[in-house]
Design a protein around this motif. Structure first.
Motif, PDB file in Angstrom:
ATOM      1  N   ASP A 356      13.054   7.316 -12.166  1.00 36.92           N
ATOM      2  CA  ASP A 356      12.973   6.491 -10.950  1.00 36.92           C
ATOM      3  C   ASP A 356      11.805   6.897 -10.048  1.00 36.92           C
ATOM      4  OD1 ASP A 356      15.193   5.047 -11.706  1.00 36.92           O
ATOM      5  OD2 ASP A 356      16.593   6.070 -10.356  1.00 36.92           O
ATOM      6  N   ALA A 357      11.492   8.200 -10.051  1.00 36.84           N
ATOM      7  CA  ALA A 357      10.436   8.685  -9.151  1.00 36.84           C
ATOM      8  C   ALA A 357       9.086   8.038  -9.477  1.00 36.84           C
ATOM      9  CB  ALA A 357      10.317  10.205  -9.257  1.00 36.84           C
ATOM     10  N   LYS A 358       8.852   7.768 -10.754  1.00 32.30           N
ATOM     11  CA  LYS A 358       7.512   7.327 -11.172  1.00 32.30           C
ATOM     12  C   LYS A 358       7.049   6.050 -10.462  1.00 32.30           C
ATOM     13  CE  LYS A 358       3.660   7.289 -13.079  1.00 32.30           C
ATOM     14  NZ  LYS A 358       2.638   8.259 -12.620  1.00 32.30           N
ATOM     15  N   ILE A 359       7.976   5.099 -10.288  1.00 32.97           N
ATOM     16  CA  ILE A 359       7.556   3.812  -9.707  1.00 32.97           C
ATOM     17  C   ILE A 359       7.019   3.970  -8.288  1.00 32.97           C
ATOM     18  CG2 ILE A 359       9.865   3.150  -8.832  1.00 32.97           C
ATOM     19  CD1 ILE A 359       7.151   0.795 -10.245  1.00 32.97           C
ATOM     20  N   THR A 360       7.464   5.027  -7.591  1.00 30.15           N
ATOM     21  CA  THR A 360       7.002   5.160  -6.198  1.00 30.15           C
ATOM     22  C   THR A 360       5.491   5.434  -6.129  1.00 30.15           C
ATOM     23  OG1 THR A 360       7.533   7.532  -6.013  1.00 30.15           O
ATOM     24  CG2 THR A 360       9.287   5.974  -5.434  1.00 30.15           C
ATOM     25  N   GLU A 361       4.922   5.855  -7.257  1.00 35.90           N
ATOM     26  CA  GLU A 361       3.465   6.057  -7.291  1.00 35.90           C
ATOM     27  C   GLU A 361       2.726   4.767  -7.654  1.00 35.90           C
ATOM     28  OE1 GLU A 361       2.262  10.386  -8.672  1.00 35.90           O
ATOM     29  OE2 GLU A 361       3.562   9.443 -10.164  1.00 35.90           O
ATOM     30  N   ILE A 362       3.518   3.717  -7.932  1.00 31.60           N
ATOM     31  CA  ILE A 362       2.881   2.485  -8.403  1.00 31.60           C
ATOM     32  C   ILE A 362       3.125   1.289  -7.481  1.00 31.60           C
ATOM     33  CG2 ILE A 362       2.811   0.811 -10.312  1.00 31.60           C
ATOM     34  CD1 ILE A 362       3.573   3.172 -12.195  1.00 31.60           C
ATOM     35  N   TYR A 363       4.409   1.036  -7.133  1.00 35.36           N
ATOM     36  CA  TYR A 363       4.612  -0.239  -6.414  1.00 35.36           C
ATOM     37  C   TYR A 363       4.364  -0.126  -4.910  1.00 35.36           C
ATOM     38  CZ  TYR A 363       9.750   0.618  -5.583  1.00 35.36           C
ATOM     39  OH  TYR A 363      10.965   1.073  -5.215  1.00 35.36           O
ATOM     40  N   GLU A 364       4.172  -1.321  -4.318  1.00 35.70           N
ATOM     41  CA  GLU A 364       3.696  -1.478  -2.925  1.00 35.70           C
ATOM     42  C   GLU A 364       2.347  -0.768  -2.752  1.00 35.70           C
ATOM     43  OE1 GLU A 364       5.470  -3.641  -2.164  1.00 35.70           O
ATOM     44  OE2 GLU A 364       7.583  -3.231  -1.745  1.00 35.70           O
ATOM     45  N   GLY A 365       1.583  -0.743  -3.850  1.00 39.90           N
ATOM     46  CA  GLY A 365       0.265  -0.119  -3.840  1.00 39.90           C
ATOM     47  C   GLY A 365       0.289   1.191  -4.606  1.00 39.90           C
ATOM     48  N   THR A 366      -0.620   1.324  -5.567  1.00 35.81           N
ATOM     49  CA  THR A 366      -0.680   2.552  -6.365  1.00 35.81           C
ATOM     50  C   THR A 366      -1.213   3.712  -5.496  1.00 35.81           C
ATOM     51  OG1 THR A 366      -2.952   2.074  -7.003  1.00 35.81           O
ATOM     52  CG2 THR A 366      -1.221   1.248  -8.482  1.00 35.81           C
ATOM     53  N   SER A 367      -1.053   4.920  -6.008  1.00 31.30           N
ATOM     54  CA  SER A 367      -1.607   6.078  -5.283  1.00 31.30           C
ATOM     55  C   SER A 367      -3.123   5.925  -5.122  1.00 31.30           C
ATOM     56  CB  SER A 367      -1.295   7.371  -6.046  1.00 31.30           C
ATOM     57  OG  SER A 367       0.088   7.627  -6.000  1.00 31.30           O
ATOM     58  N   GLU A 368      -3.754   5.337  -6.132  1.00 27.82           N
ATOM     59  CA  GLU A 368      -5.218   5.176  -6.077  1.00 27.82           C
ATOM     60  C   GLU A 368      -5.599   4.213  -4.943  1.00 27.82           C
ATOM     61  OE1 GLU A 368      -3.317   5.068  -8.813  1.00 27.82           O
ATOM     62  OE2 GLU A 368      -3.992   6.903  -9.791  1.00 27.82           O
ATOM     63  N   ILE A 369      -4.825   3.112  -4.803  1.00 30.18           N
ATOM     64  CA  ILE A 369      -5.091   2.165  -3.701  1.00 30.18           C
ATOM     65  C   ILE A 369      -4.868   2.861  -2.358  1.00 30.18           C
ATOM     66  CG2 ILE A 369      -4.088   0.133  -2.508  1.00 30.18           C
ATOM     67  CD1 ILE A 369      -6.135  -0.591  -4.684  1.00 30.18           C
ATOM     68  N   HIS A 370      -3.860   3.709  -2.304  1.00 31.39           N
ATOM     69  CA  HIS A 370      -3.618   4.422  -1.041  1.00 31.39           C
ATOM     70  C   HIS A 370      -4.775   5.339  -0.686  1.00 31.39           C
ATOM     71  CE1 HIS A 370       0.336   2.775  -1.644  1.00 31.39           C
ATOM     72  NE2 HIS A 370       0.418   2.848  -0.354  1.00 31.39           N
ATOM     73  N   LYS A 371      -5.394   5.923  -1.718  1.00 28.81           N
ATOM     74  CA  LYS A 371      -6.552   6.782  -1.433  1.00 28.81           C
ATOM     75  C   LYS A 371      -7.712   5.932  -0.904  1.00 28.81           C
ATOM     76  CE  LYS A 371      -5.456   9.883  -5.119  1.00 28.81           C
ATOM     77  NZ  LYS A 371      -5.860  10.879  -6.092  1.00 28.81           N
ATOM     78  N   VAL A 372      -7.806   4.679  -1.393  1.00 32.62           N
ATOM     79  CA  VAL A 372      -8.836   3.765  -0.872  1.00 32.62           C
ATOM     80  C   VAL A 372      -8.557   3.492   0.609  1.00 32.62           C
ATOM     81  CG1 VAL A 372      -9.723   1.385  -0.982  1.00 32.62           C
ATOM     82  CG2 VAL A 372      -9.246   2.623  -3.113  1.00 32.62           C
ATOM     83  N   VAL A 373      -7.296   3.152   0.913  1.00 31.99           N
ATOM     84  CA  VAL A 373      -6.924   2.817   2.295  1.00 31.99           C
ATOM     85  C   VAL A 373      -7.166   4.028   3.213  1.00 31.99           C
ATOM     86  CG1 VAL A 373      -4.981   2.169   3.804  1.00 31.99           C
ATOM     87  CG2 VAL A 373      -5.228   1.069   1.562  1.00 31.99           C
ATOM     88  N   ILE A 374      -6.739   5.199   2.747  1.00 37.55           N
ATOM     89  CA  ILE A 374      -6.861   6.416   3.572  1.00 37.55           C
ATOM     90  C   ILE A 374      -8.335   6.767   3.795  1.00 37.55           C
ATOM     91  CG2 ILE A 374      -6.412   8.913   3.640  1.00 37.55           C
ATOM     92  CD1 ILE A 374      -3.867   8.195   1.821  1.00 37.55           C
ATOM     93  N   SER A 375      -9.103   6.771   2.702  1.00 36.07           N
ATOM     94  CA  SER A 375     -10.499   7.209   2.849  1.00 36.07           C
ATOM     95  C   SER A 375     -11.296   6.224   3.700  1.00 36.07           C
ATOM     96  CB  SER A 375     -11.153   7.404   1.481  1.00 36.07           C
ATOM     97  OG  SER A 375     -11.104   6.213   0.741  1.00 36.07           O
ATOM     98  N   ARG A 376     -11.005   4.908   3.553  1.00 42.70           N
ATOM     99  CA  ARG A 376     -11.703   3.935   4.404  1.00 42.70           C
ATOM    100  C   ARG A 376     -11.419   4.221   5.879  1.00 42.70           C
ATOM    101  NH1 ARG A 376     -10.551  -2.168   2.083  1.00 42.70           N
ATOM    102  NH2 ARG A 376     -11.802  -2.045   0.192  1.00 42.70           N
TER     103      ARG A 376
END
Ligand code: COS
Length: 382
Positions: A356-376
């Motif tokens: 179950d934990a794995k999906i939290t790194e994917i849905y509502e935005g992947t971890s990679e997308i979050h790094k885009v949002v954070i770094s921007r």
């Protein structure tokens, strides 16, 4: 600065923990195995007021906000991440209508979705528009003579899509404008031209059904437009800023639940003539799990605090979700390791929590997308 919960929030936490123990934990393994949506539990969550969290009382909600949502979602996720996901994702519908809907839409939809009479869903993703959400191709062309939008296209991976009575669909009302032509439209279950396609078979959160939605000349009255035409992408991004706090709370609960189980197991399990809690190698696992989970918790609460006080939370919500999700994977992995062979078996909840934990790194935005949002945000000095 005050890090403590209010007396009401403490009471809510106890109520949610008791609910999770009595109503959620007993069915968690079974709904994971069958993949069946827990309709009874959803009804009970509505009776407890959980489905109305975040919506004011005047519209049938529970009158509390984002911090309370984190409290309830994380307590439920300790016992069953799928049930927590169902609750958290359901509340997105009401939060979008509250923020962007008109008075008629609030009166029509909110009482029913907040009292549990209807499940809500949020549909942005398409087969070729996942992380690149702005490249959605579903169209909603306005038919002047009928005063209706005509929807065509396919949405995929939509949580609760097959169960939802009301769905927020993001579709192009002006395809020539790309993401600036995207609008948010409410589609109701049973509308002609709207059908459910494939129900996905997944690695985890199996009871939270994930569906394909098909629109084939689906006609929707013009009053179902949420906000203004062309504002759909901004509505979706605003909704996701909030939804990401919900996923972060879910990831936090999974980690806290796995840590609790590990502590209990380490005291009970005897090897080499003593409880394994006395083994330094495993003690160090616990130290890492507890430290990282505590840090994840405060970032999640900080994001909820910012949102609930009307402050910009895009960056912190992304940080909270990215960090809590990675932590959930880290902690469930070590928790399973501590449980050894038992952790790998379906008789114990650890293997489910690990999946179950794995999906939290994917849905509502992947971890990679979050790094885009954070770094921007950081590079822009926000
Ligand atoms: N809140 C409000 N508006 C936002 C926003 C936010 N957090 N982020 C971006 N926007 C707005 C921008 O202001 C811009 O609008 P204006 O042109 O009116 O100013 C518009 O959205 C486009 O923004 P941007 O240029 O940043 O868009 P990109 O195509 O670069 O996409 C990412 C940005 C990658 C962050 C976005 O596509 C995303 O979050 N993708 C992941 C999607 C996702 O999480 N899917 C999960 C499943 S949902 S079923």
């Amino acid at each position: 600065m005050d890090f403590s919960l209010t007396p009401q929030q403490t009471m809510l936490q106890k109520l949610a923990a008791k609910f999770a123990e009595n109503e959620v934990e007993p069915i968690a393994a079974e709904i994971d195995r069958t993949g069946k949506f827990p309709a009874d539990t959803f009804e009970k969550m509505a009776k407890a007021g959980f489905t109305g969290i975040g919506t004011p009382k005047e519209y049938g909600g529970s009158g509390c906000g984002d911090v309370e949502k984190v409290i309830v979602v994380s307590e439920i996720a300790k016992k069953c991440a799928a049930t927590a996901a169902i609750l958290s994702i359901h509340t997105i519908f009401a939060s979008v209508i509250m923020k962007f809907g008109n008075e008629d839409q609030k009166k029509k939809y909110l009482p029913e979705v907040t009292n549990g009479g209807a499940l809500g869903a949020f549909a942005l993703t398409e087969p070729n528009a996942g992380s690149d959400a702005g490249s959605a191709k579903t169209t909603a062309i306005f038919d002047e003579s009928a005063g209706e939008y005509v929807l065509n296209g396919t949405k995929c991976f939509i949580s609760g899509g097959s169960q939802a009575k009301y769905l927020l669909i993001f579709a192009l009302t002006d395809p020539s404008k790309g993401l600036k032509g995207l609008s948010c439209i409410i589609v109701e279950k049973g509308m002609p031209g709207f059908s459910i396609g494939k129900i996905e078979d997944k690695l985890g959160i199996c009871a939270s059904e994930t569906a394909e939605l098909i629109f084939d000349n689906c006609r929707v009255p013009k009053e179902n437009l949420v906000g203004r035409e062309g504002k759909g992408f901004n509505i979706a991004m605003t909704a996701l800023d909030g939804a990401r706090i919900g996923v972060a709370a879910q990831a936090l609960g999974i980690a806290e639940g796995a840590l609790d189980l590990s502590v209990k197991y380490m005291h009970e399990r005897v090897q080499f003539g003593k409880p394994i809690a006395s083994l330094q190698g495993l003690q160090w696992y616990i130290a890492d799990m507890a430290t990282k989970t505590e840090a994840a918790k405060w970032l999640v609460y900080y994001a909820a605090y910012l949102k609930s006080t009307g402050q910009n939370h895009t960056k912190i919500a992304a940080m909270a979700k990215y960090n809590a999700a990675e932590n959930a994977r880290f902690v469930t992995n070590l928790a399973l390791q501590i449980h050894g062979g038992y952790g790998f078996m379906k008789d114990y909840p650890l293997e489910r929590m690990y999946r179950d934990a794995k999906i939290t790194e994917i849905y509502e935005g992947t971890s990679e997308i979050h790094k885009v949002v954070i770094s921007r945000a950081v590079l822009d000095g926000k």
